[in-house]
Design a protein around this motif. Structure first.
Motif, short mmCIF file in Angstrom:
data_model
loop_
_atom_site.label_atom_id
_atom_site.label_comp_id
_atom_site.label_asym_id
_atom_site.label_seq_id
_atom_site.Cartn_x
_atom_site.Cartn_y
_atom_site.Cartn_z
N THR A 128 0.81 -1.22 0.00
CA THR A 128 0.00 0.00 0.00
C THR A 128 0.84 1.27 0.00
O THR A 128 0.37 2.32 -0.41
N THR A 129 2.09 1.18 0.46
CA THR A 129 2.92 2.39 0.57
C THR A 129 4.21 2.31 -0.23
O THR A 129 4.97 3.28 -0.24
N CYS A 130 4.47 1.18 -0.87
CA CYS A 130 5.72 1.02 -1.62
C CYS A 130 5.47 0.01 -2.73
O CYS A 130 4.37 -0.51 -2.88
N SER A 131 6.49 -0.26 -3.53
CA SER A 131 6.34 -1.24 -4.60
C SER A 131 6.11 -2.62 -4.01
O SER A 131 6.50 -2.91 -2.87
N GLN A 132 5.47 -3.49 -4.79
CA GLN A 132 5.16 -4.83 -4.30
C GLN A 132 6.43 -5.61 -4.00
O GLN A 132 6.49 -6.37 -3.03
N LYS A 133 7.47 -5.43 -4.79
CA LYS A 133 8.73 -6.13 -4.53
C LYS A 133 9.31 -5.73 -3.18
O LYS A 133 9.72 -6.60 -2.39
N ILE A 134 9.35 -4.43 -2.90
CA ILE A 134 9.89 -3.97 -1.63
C ILE A 134 9.03 -4.49 -0.48
O ILE A 134 9.54 -4.91 0.57
N HIS A 135 7.71 -4.46 -0.66
CA HIS A 135 6.81 -4.97 0.38
C HIS A 135 7.11 -6.44 0.67
O HIS A 135 7.18 -6.85 1.84
N ASN A 136 7.30 -7.23 -0.38
CA ASN A 136 7.63 -8.64 -0.19
C ASN A 136 8.95 -8.81 0.54
O ASN A 136 9.10 -9.69 1.40
N GLN A 137 9.93 -7.98 0.21
CA GLN A 137 11.22 -8.07 0.88
C GLN A 137 11.10 -7.75 2.37
O GLN A 137 11.69 -8.44 3.21
N LEU A 138 10.36 -6.71 2.70
CA LEU A 138 10.22 -6.31 4.11
C LEU A 138 9.46 -7.36 4.91
O LEU A 138 9.79 -7.62 6.08
N VAL A 139 8.44 -7.95 4.32
CA VAL A 139 7.73 -9.04 5.00
C VAL A 139 8.67 -10.23 5.18
O VAL A 139 8.65 -10.90 6.23
N GLY A 140 9.50 -10.48 4.20
CA GLY A 140 10.46 -11.58 4.30
C GLY A 140 11.41 -11.40 5.47
O GLY A 140 11.67 -12.35 6.22
N VAL A 141 11.95 -10.19 5.65
CA VAL A 141 12.89 -9.98 6.76
C VAL A 141 12.17 -10.03 8.11
O VAL A 141 12.78 -10.38 9.14
N GLU A 142 10.89 -9.69 8.13
CA GLU A 142 10.13 -9.83 9.37
C GLU A 142 9.99 -11.30 9.77
O GLU A 142 9.93 -11.62 10.97
N LYS A 143 9.96 -12.19 8.78
CA LYS A 143 9.76 -13.61 9.04
C LYS A 143 11.06 -14.39 9.16
O LYS A 143 11.02 -15.60 9.41
N MET A 144 12.19 -13.74 8.96
CA MET A 144 13.45 -14.49 8.98
C MET A 144 13.78 -14.95 10.40
O MET A 144 13.25 -14.45 11.39
N HIS A 145 14.68 -15.90 10.49
CA HIS A 145 15.07 -16.49 11.77
C HIS A 145 15.65 -15.41 12.69
O HIS A 145 16.39 -14.53 12.25
N LYS A 146 15.33 -15.53 13.98
CA LYS A 146 15.77 -14.52 14.94
C LYS A 146 17.28 -14.48 15.11
O LYS A 146 17.84 -13.47 15.57
N ASP A 147 17.97 -15.57 14.76
CA ASP A 147 19.42 -15.62 14.92
C ASP A 147 20.19 -15.34 13.63
O ASP A 147 21.42 -15.43 13.61
N SER A 148 19.49 -14.99 12.58
CA SER A 148 20.18 -14.72 11.31
C SER A 148 21.06 -13.48 11.45
O SER A 148 20.63 -12.44 11.94
#
Length: 491
Positions: free
Chosen positions: A152-172
């Motif tokens: 809703t506030t950025c390109s779909q690719k960037i949105h997917n990337q940001l959601v991806g980092v939210e879901k990444m392992h806590k120890d990465s």
């Protein structure tokens, strides 16, 4: 007859000697020689890496394409490698995706590694394709599909990337963003991670694709369009260039929004690489590109000229998102006044042909330098992926490369002019509107937008693109599995 030919030659040479023609030809010579020099320097860096790998192999390190020091393959070293999360934003499904995804997940990185394939929704054809791929590997890899929802506030690719980092392992410790249209080498993730470990000051590590034209003029136009940027990624170290198809960063930069990386991307960001490059520049952060970070990028087998034009328009629109107002500086018109001199016809002919000959020679030097860099990068890719089907320089048509060069030089300013005044673009079925260099409006319409992407001709909608049960690269998988022990890490 000879008189008519002489008259034509005189007229042409006189035209070539006009002030504007002289300026254009001199400018052309300078540009050609500058590109040739840049590609020659890039070829030197890539070739130096080839020599290093070969020297290491001769010294007994048969796995030099994976790491410089064979002792790093010892279990005691591998057990202490940092965790890496690979985030791949997906959109659609095309002819090369299975091959590309497999090259990405079949990594010989010895540390904890997870793959996050991020899609907009379960209706995306990529969702079904990559889900089948993951199930095919079963417990050999740590991978999952993440559904990000609509941006809703950025390109779909960037949105997917940001959601991806939210879901990444806590120890990465590191996050690696990859596009789904490139092929990784078995040691790519390890090489990028090793550089990050050696120099903690690195903000972003990046690489660049080696386009593999499919034979159409459109594919060669894409190849020629990308080649000038390749010199900026073949520095062997520090660079000011950044390519969104391969970016490794510190995971904590996203967890804690260091330097505003998250807010900068989320709040109106259209281009991931240009946003992060701007952040790096503003905070004087280091971007590097290791010499092994060059990745095969197969282009669609039926890439038409119209699809190339659409792609070019999108690329110039990307520049608008950051050059608009702040950086868009028009050079003042160059006015040249040259007094006329009475000359004999032979002088006109001589001078005109001399200028044309110089420009032709400079163009040949440019093409030769481009050929040489491509030759070396093809060789380097073959060394870095010894089990993959070999790439060949023989598949390149250099007559089409020359034609593509002329086409790009003609169409680029037209595309840039159009992008500057349109301020909107349809990318993968989504129309983005810019205001002051940021996205301020997003429209989605399956009926009005394209059904396929431009470069890979990927299906954007529907479920027709589910992959077959048997993959054609089973031989490659079996060959690589002899080096890799199955591993999966609990989160």
């Amino acid at each position: 007859m000879s008189g008519a030919i002489d008259s034509v030659l005189f007229s042409l040479s006189k035209a070539f000697c006009s002030p504007l023609a002289v300026f254009v030809q001199i400018q052309g010579c300078v540009i050609c020689l500058t590109l040739a020099l840049g590609w020659a320097c890039a070829a030197y860096v890539r070739n130096r890496e080839i020599r290093r790998i070969k020297d290491s192999m001769r010294a007994g390190n048969s796995l030099a394409f994976l790491c410089q020091d064979i002792n790093e393959l010892e279990h005691s070293y591998q057990a202490n490698l940092p965790r890496v999360s690979v985030v791949m934003p997906l959109k659609g499904f095309g002819e090369h995706n299975l091959h590309n995804w497999r090259s990405q997940v079949i990594s010989l990185y010895g540390g904890p590694l997870e793959f996050l394939f991020v899609v907009e929704s379960t209706e995306d054809p990529a969702y079904h394709a990559v889900s089948r791929l993951i199930s095919d590997f079963k417990d050999n890899i740590d991978a999952r599909v993440v559904v990000a929802g609509l941006s809703t506030t950025c390109s779909q690719k960037i949105h997917n990337q940001l959601v991806g980092v939210e879901k990444m392992h806590k120890d990465s410790k590191y996050v690696l963003f990859l596009d789904d249209d490139i092929r990784l080498h078995p040691g790519s993730i390890g090489a990028l991670t090793a550089e990050m470990e050696k120099n903690p000051e690195i903000f972003i590590q990046t690489g660049y694709p080696l386009d593999l034209p499919s034979g159409s003029l459109g594919s060669y136009c894409i190849y020629e369009y990308h080649m000038p940027c390749s010199m900026g990624f073949a520095t062997g170290g520090k660079t000011f260039f950044l390519w969104g198809g391969c970016m490794m960063m510190h995971a904590d930069d996203f967890r804690y929004d260091h330097c505003g990386v998250v807010s900068g991307l989320r709040d109106g960001g259209y281009s991931d690489d240009m946003t992060l490059a701007a952040v790096a520049g503003a905070h004087k952060k280091l971007i590097t590109s290791p010499p092994v970070a060059v990745f095969p990028h197969p282009l669609s087998s039926d890439l038409s000229f119209s699809r190339y034009w659409n792609y070019l328009r999108k690329q110039t629109f990307v520049l608008e998102s950051y050059m608009f107002k702040a950086n868009w500086i028009m050079n003042p018109a160059l006015r040249i006044y040259i007094q006329g001199y009475a000359r004999e016809e032979t002088t006109f002919v001589s001078n005109g042909l001399l200028l044309v000959s110089c420009l032709a020679a400079c163009t040949f030097i440019e093409l030769f330098s481009m050929w040489n860099l491509t030759r070396i990068e093809v060789h380097l890719c073959n060394i870095l992926s010894p089990e993959a089907p070999r790439l060949s320089l023989a598949t390149y048509n250099w007559v089409l490369v020359f034609i593509a060069m002329l086409v790009d030089n003609f169409l680029y300013p037209i595309s840039a002019f159009r992008s500057h005044f349109s301020q909107s673009i349809n990318w993968s079925g989504i129309r983005y509107y810019l205001k002051d260099g940021k996205i301020n409006k997003i429209e989605r319409s399956k009926d009005k937008g394209p059904k396929h992407t431009d470069l890979a001709w990927k299906h954007l909608y529907g479920k027709k693109a589910a992959p077959p049960k048997t993959f054609f690269l089973g031989g490659l998988l079996r060959s690589l599995e002899q080096w890799q022990q199955p591993k999966k890490f609990d989160g």
